[in-house]
Design a protein around this motif. Structure first.
Motif: not given
Lengths: 305, 241
Positions: A298, A303-304, B122-124, B145, B172, B175, B178-179
């Motif tokens: 990413l 935002v992560t 926005d998230i991915f 994702m 990955m 991440q 965290k999302a």
């Protein structure tokens, strides 16, 4: 020149008919993954049913509505009673059941309407029109025009939310359920539309070709060939249907009418063999691509982070 | 007014004659990440399938914010705000990423999909450049994702993720988890079924260990990180994350 034009026009009209048939196959393949051998039976039901009602004095329009609705109702019953129960079986089992149903349907049509071929009165009567030195019946013009309208409608519907939902159900029923789609209902709607389209095709083709209960299987096969040639997409099936019609017409005109079915079947064999090799090449390429593309990270602005 | 909660009570479920779950009790509040640990065959996926309506439990109940979900089809549960990202991701491989995302909001109509898409982007963010690609040609991380993004398009109140790290690199996985934490902070209740306990516990509020169809240990994620059994079985003998 006029002879060639006549062959070409005959080929386009036959191609339009094959395109209509192939659309029923492509649609059922998209929603259920099954092979719609009932396609030809629905065409014959369209001809024989409309013929029976109009002979009893029904006006054409209500007769067509009743027959098209009957084709949908018959397919709905077949789906509820049989097809849903084999939906999770192997493709071979599904194909064998569909074949058995097609033969049973043809027998029922023979019992109900008799074995003799029937022909419908033209929906647009009048003398033939001349086009590029060739003679063209008005009903043939109607077939081509109606095919164009139906194909456009199906292609547009296929790109709609509901069209995508139908494809989603065929590809991954569990995934479809998880996004709020009801796969069984979507599948049944797709089958009913295909059956209605088949019967409507019969009403269109009935005035230019006599059809009896035994005509169904060969019609189904032609639809299958066009759909398979076209890669099971609506546009591909349409183009392949036209190609098949033209090939048959030119073969019948310049070589022998006995050879036209042989040529279309040979064409199918060639394409299936070719497709197997293309599919294998794609598989090899996909394996290489997925090896190269593992785990793209990413970006930092996610935002992560 | 009661706080939003997904409540699983005394759930018994199985396949054929064999029971897999033997009376599971678990709750997930809105804005909370609950991690579910367990070895293969312990019943984690069976529990996820029961919550999503893919498997009918033999007894017990699942309620969302007080509404009983028993007897509801998966499509009806989506309407009640339940979304599952299955272990195999359940994507439509022949459709594009954009189509997959659009179908995620199928129940809410096209307008909703248009409004919701920017939030998922926005998230991915990487999905923005993949919208026209067939989902079947994506890498494992991109597929995950897309699968989570598709679930988010339905605007769920509770999200169940079955092994989201399966086949992904640790980077990955980190991440994506965290999302999920960020989503929970926005109010979504998340059930996180994971084998990668170290990373999953790090983003979770509470956790439960499921063994042979029963909840063996439950507590705050921090407590479980120092539980000897969890350390031994799931953290490779290390008590830190």
């Amino acid at each position: 020149m006029s002879e060639t034009a006549q062959f070409l026009i005959t080929g386009v009209v036959a191609g339009a008919a094959y395109a209509l048939l192939s659309l029923t196959w492509a649609l059922v393949r998209k929603v259920s993954g099954q092979l719609f051998f009932l396609s030809g039976s629905m065409v014959v039901l369209g001809v024989l049913g409309t013929n029976a009602l109009t002979e009893r004095g029904w006006p054409m329009a209500p007769a067509v509505v009743v027959v098209v609705a009957s084709a949908g109702a018959v397919t709905f019953a077949v789906d509820v009673l049989i097809l849903r129960r084999i939906a999770r079986q192997t493709e071979l089992s599904g194909t064998l059941v569909m074949l058995a149903l097609a033969f049973a349907m043809d027998e029922l049509l023979s019992l109900g309407f008799g074995p003799e071929p029937r022909q419908l009165a033209p929906a647009v009567p009048g003398p033939p029109v001349s086009f590029l030195g060739a003679s063209l019946q008005r009903q043939q013009l109607l077939i081509v025009a109606a095919t164009a309208v139906l194909i456009t409608a199906l292609v547009l519907a296929g790109r709609s939310r509901w069209g995508k939902a139908m494809r989603a159900c065929a590809e991954n029923p569990t995934g479809a359920m998880l996004v709020g789609i009801h796969p069984t209902a979507v599948r049944t709607v797709g089958l009913i539309i295909a059956a209605a389209l088949g019967a409507l095709s019969g009403v269109l083709l009935g005035p230019v070709a006599a059809m009896g209960a035994s005509s169904g299987f060969l019609l189904s096969l032609k639809g299958f060939i066009a759909a398979a040639l076209g890669g099971w997409g609506f546009l591909g099936a349409t183009v392949a249907g036209l190609f098949l019609g033209l090939t048959e017409s030119l073969t019948a005109g310049y070589i022998s009418s006995d050879l036209k079915d042989v040529v279309s079947l040979a064409l199918l064999l060639l394409v299936l063999l070719g497709k197997d090799s293309i599919r294998l090449r794609r598989r090899v390429r996909n394996v290489r691509v997925s090896d190269d593309r593992r785990e793209a990270p990413l970006p930092s602005h996610s935002v992560t982070d | 007014m009661n706080a939003p909660v997904l409540q699983i009570s005394d759930l018994v479920a199985g396949y054929g004659a064999a029971d897999v779950l033997h009376g599971i009790d678990l709750h997930v509040g809105g804005g909370e990440v609950v991690c579910l640990l367990g070895s293969n065959g312990a019943g984690k996926t069976t529990l996820a399938r029961c919550v999503a309506g893919l498997l009918k439990p033999r007894s017990g109940s699942v309620t969302a914010d007080g509404d009983r979900l028993d007897g509801l089809a998966p499509s009806q549960r989506v309407r009640r705000g339940i979304a599952l990202v299955p272990e195999d991701r359940g994507l439509f491989g022949g459709l594009t990423v954009a189509d997959n995302l659009e179908l995620g909001g199928f129940r809410h109509g096209r307008r909703h999909a248009v409004d919701r898409l920017p939030l998922v982007m926005d998230i991915f963010p990487p999905l923005a450049s993949l919208l026209r690609r067939s989902a079947g040609t994506l890498s494992g991380g991109e597929q995950q994702m897309t699968a989570i993004g598709r679930a988010l398009m339905a605007d769920p109140r509770y999200l169940v993720l079955d092994e989201p790290s399966l086949g992904l690199s640790p980077g990955m996985t980190r991440q994506i988890l965290k999302a999920m934490r960020a989503l929970a902070d926005d109010g979504i209740g998340i059930v996180l079924i994971e084998q990668n306990a170290a990373l999953a516990l790090g983003v979770s509020d509470r956790a439960a260990v499921i063994q042979r169809g029963r909840i063996a240990v439950t507590g705050s994620a921090r407590t479980l990180m120092s539980d000897p059994m969890v350390i031994h079985a799931y953290l490779g003998g290390r008590g830190s994350v």
